[in-house]
Design a protein around this motif. Sequence first.
Motif, short mmCIF file in Angstrom:
data_model
loop_
_atom_site.label_atom_id
_atom_site.label_comp_id
_atom_site.label_asym_id
_atom_site.label_seq_id
_atom_site.Cartn_x
_atom_site.Cartn_y
_atom_site.Cartn_z
N SER A 69 8.55 -37.43 129.83
CA SER A 69 7.67 -37.16 131.07
C SER A 69 6.74 -36.48 131.35
CB SER A 69 8.72 -36.43 132.14
OG SER A 69 8.97 -34.44 130.95
N ALA A 194 11.22 -38.10 143.54
CA ALA A 194 10.09 -37.18 142.63
C ALA A 194 9.07 -36.92 143.47
CB ALA A 194 10.56 -37.30 141.50
N SER A 197 4.22 -38.28 140.78
CA SER A 197 4.37 -37.30 139.91
C SER A 197 2.95 -37.47 138.59
CB SER A 197 5.82 -37.27 139.22
OG SER A 197 6.60 -38.45 138.40
N THR A 198 3.03 -36.78 137.31
CA THR A 198 2.09 -37.22 136.58
C THR A 198 2.89 -36.19 135.39
OG1 THR A 198 -0.47 -36.98 136.29
CG2 THR A 198 0.82 -35.08 137.92
N ALA A 204 -1.55 -32.61 138.08
CA ALA A 204 -1.02 -32.51 138.89
C ALA A 204 -1.60 -31.18 140.30
CB ALA A 204 0.25 -32.09 138.98
N VAL A 229 9.47 -41.20 136.52
CA VAL A 229 8.23 -39.62 136.98
C VAL A 229 7.77 -39.15 136.01
CG1 VAL A 229 10.55 -37.65 137.39
CG2 VAL A 229 10.83 -39.78 138.30
N SER A 232 5.55 -33.44 136.26
CA SER A 232 5.16 -32.31 137.94
C SER A 232 5.07 -33.26 138.11
CB SER A 232 3.52 -31.60 137.45
OG SER A 232 3.41 -31.11 138.33
N SER A 233 5.50 -32.93 140.28
CA SER A 233 5.62 -33.41 140.86
C SER A 233 4.02 -33.24 141.93
CB SER A 233 6.29 -33.33 142.29
OG SER A 233 8.13 -34.50 141.59
#
Length: 279
Positions: A69, A194, A197-198, A204, A229, A232-233
Amino acid sequence: MSENQNLLAEQRRALILDEVRRRGGVRVNELTRKLGVSDMTVRRDLDALARQGVLEKVHGGAVPVVEASTHEPGFEAKSGLEQTAKEDIARAAARLVKPGTAIALSGGTTTYALAHRLLDVPELTVVTNSVRVADVFHTAQRASGRRQGAATVVLTGGVRTPSDSLVGPVADRAIGALHFDLLFLGVHGISVEAGLSTPNLAEAETNRRLVQSARRVVVVADHTKWGVVGLSSFASLDQVDTLVTDPGLPADAREEIREHLRELVVAGEPGEPDAAAES
């Protein structure tokens, strides 16, 4: 002739990647039968996709890359993916822009494609944290001379990310003091749970500021971003007004999106050259 060959190769590789992701892996002989091309052609395509980091070659075939992620591909790696879809999305998104408005473009290869489509829209004010997007306007104005009606471009400061976006406190303060009519936002991933996201924590926060400063939020993302996903959202789907995507987005995903967004625009839908708007 070479342009047609490149387009065919791009389409073929997109089909291969979709097949790998959908099935969890494919064999070379399966792809040769499905695509009607030679073993050598398939292996070259797999080599190209492996260099882009989107699949992993194994003996006799390929499997998808399972990304952490926190994995953040660079701009060049992303620019070779889903090129036709990105151009279609950029064309449809450009129709949303009216002369004389203040817009913002986040970083990303799809917003980069969009920037090229906006060069002839008069009297724009463009706020961006993307070095690449700013260069599109700067290069065009330098080549033609700064003519009347050319866009005014505001490039935020900040720390440069692998995707050539400027993020961090300097960018956040600059964006927080501005207000724009329309934000075009590229994303690493989008899902119901989510949201947007990044993998980059600083990006973010900068994206949150962009969303907060915009009257209307338009996400430009091809179908491969659905279900991805990042670490961080930074926004929920309810904060998005419009999603502009491509026909590769599955029917079940479209239904989910309709429950959360005001508008879904499918660019390049067969039989609908002017893009399909669904609500």
